[in-house]
Design a protein around this motif. Structure first.
Motif: not given
Ligand code: ADP
Ligand code: ZN
Length: 433
Positions: A333, A362-366, A368, A430, A433
């Motif tokens: 982030r 990365r979950v929903n573009n965020l 973690t 990440r 993906k």
């Protein structure tokens, strides 16, 4: 004790004069023997004669790991093949491994700098010393091995693996010193417990730990569990192997063997040299190497240089601990996170084993961050309230140190995979993906 006071305690001006002389010779040597450097210097319009003192080093080109890969296997070698007596390779997790050839003289320099390190740790001819870095293409094993022999102590080439047998040897052969990764030192301590033995059953006194970043808290943990005094040993295969720098008894930084390896700190973005005391990327020029000499090799290791006078009597410049490698740094982030920060927090707290893993996703573009950590056996319980409180204490502490929140997972003791070489502390999903 100081192994080579002539060099280790040399006056600063004398050292600079020596470095200047060696740099001039080196530049002539690579210009005439390594087309890669000749072309780079020609492109920058620099001739060997332009290098008159060590300060002129800034005129010279950098070398990167990618350059080594592009010139795989022997493109950067300066000495003729008949002069090369040994070859090592660095691990090469991605792409081609980097191949390093050594001449007889290179090996002599290597065992000299390793003997300086061991002497600084307090190892003497009367010690029996176990080398538990991997033997083979990795520089750790053989590099430390010949240093111990050069010093005149007895070397036990245990390498890694078969840890129970190793522990019995430590006990039976009265091994007093050991060289290994901090991860392996912990693994030894755990195996000792499992075998029902105590640190007092062994006579270990001194450890030469390196090959991976480790924290001050990790030092305390290992020292306490093995009854040992742990010293930092730094090096990298491209430059030589272990022995590039070493801690003295003061333990506030590692003396660099700067008559052989000239250090600089640069800003990794602008590539400008930074003054002593500022953190940046460590760069080395091999002043005396024959096999594969390198100009301004970018290590990707982040640290600071210090030139304050050291109480031990050595006058060489010191480097601080490696904060991390620039390629180990996670950007989560938008915030920079080093695994060493997490290690430091975990080891401040009594509840946890020094075994952890950072899982980034990365979950929903965020982004973690999950931090898995093992709870010490005596702290592990069925009391959910207690475990939740422990988890919250760690999460709060991580948040204040990292400035981002992490999802803490408390793990059973023994559940995170152990390493006998360099520890693995990050899984970054990440990238997949
Ligand atoms: P690689 O891991 O790149 O294949 P090496 O096996 O030669 O290459 O390892 C060298 C690297 O290991 C250094 O660049 C540094 O990142 C790390 N390292 C070695 N010694 C230490 C140390 N004492 N503290 C922290 N990091 C270290
Ligand atoms: Zn010192």
């Amino acid at each position: 004790m100081i192994w080579n006071p002539n060099k280790e305690c040399m006056g600063r001006e004398q050292m600079r004069a020596l470095q200047s002389k060696r740099l001039q010779k080196l530049v002539q040597y690579v210009y005439h023997n390594v087309p890669f450097y000749r072309h780079k210097m020609q492109a920058m319009d620099v001739a060997p004669e332009d290098i008159k003192s060590i300060d002129d080093i800034v005129k010279l080109p950098f070398t990167t790991k990618q350059d080594l890969r592009d010139n795989y296997p022997y493109g950067l070698q300066a000495a003729p093949p008949s002069e090369i007596v040994r070859v090592h390779a660095s691990s090469g997790t991605t792409g081609n491994p980097t191949i390093v050839g050594y001449t007889r003289k290179d090996l002599a320099v290597w065992s000299e700098v390793m003997a300086r390190a061991l002497t600084a740790y307090g190892v003497t001819r009367d010690d029996t010393f176990s080398v538990s870095y991997g033997y083979g293409l990795f520089t750790g094993g053989l590099g430390a091995h010949y240093g111990v022999e050069n010093l005149g102590a007895t070397v036990i080439p245990t390498s890694t693996g078969n840890t129970e047998k190793h522990i019995r040897l430590i006990r039976d052969l009265k091994i007093s010193g050991i060289a290994c990764t901090p991860s392996y030192a912990l693994y030894l301590a755990e195996t000792l417990d499992k075998m029902g033995l105590k640190k007092e059953d062994l006579g270990l006194r001194v450890g030469a730990f390196g090959a991976e970043p480790w924290t001050e808290n990790m030092r305390h943990e290992i020292e306490q569990r093995l009854g040992i005094k742990g010293f930092n040993l730094y090096g990298l295969s491209e430059i030589m192997g272990p022995g590039v720098s070493y801690e003295c008894q003061e333990q506030n930084g590692s003396h660099i063997n700067e008559d052989h390896f000239y250090p600089e700190i640069i800003n990794p973005e602008t590539l400008e040299q930074l003054p002593n005391g500022e953190q940046g990327e460590l760069v080395f020029t091999t002043l005396t190497k024959e096999g594969m000499p390198l100009l301004r090799y970018r290590t990707k290791d982040l640290c600071t240089l210090h030139d304050e006078v050291c109480a031990c009597g050595r006058t060489s410049i010191k480097m601080g601990r490696i904060v991390g490698r620039s390629d180990d740094m996670l950007i989560i982030r938008g915030i920079n996170v080093f695994p060493s920060q997490v290690e430091s927090v975990i080891l401040e707290m009594q509840e946890f084993e020094p075994q952890y893993m950072l899982v980034v996703d990365r979950v929903n573009n965020l982004d973690t961050l999950q931090v898995q950590v093992e709870v010490r056996r005596e702290q592990f319980s069925d009391d959910i309230g207690r475990m939740l409180a422990m988890k919250k204490r760690l999460a709060d502490r991580l948040k204040s140190v990292l400035s981002i929140s992490a999802d803490v997972r408390l793990m059973e003791p023994g559940s995170i995979e152990r390493s006998q070489g360099k520890g693995k502390h990050v899984i970054d999903n990440r990238q997949l993906k």
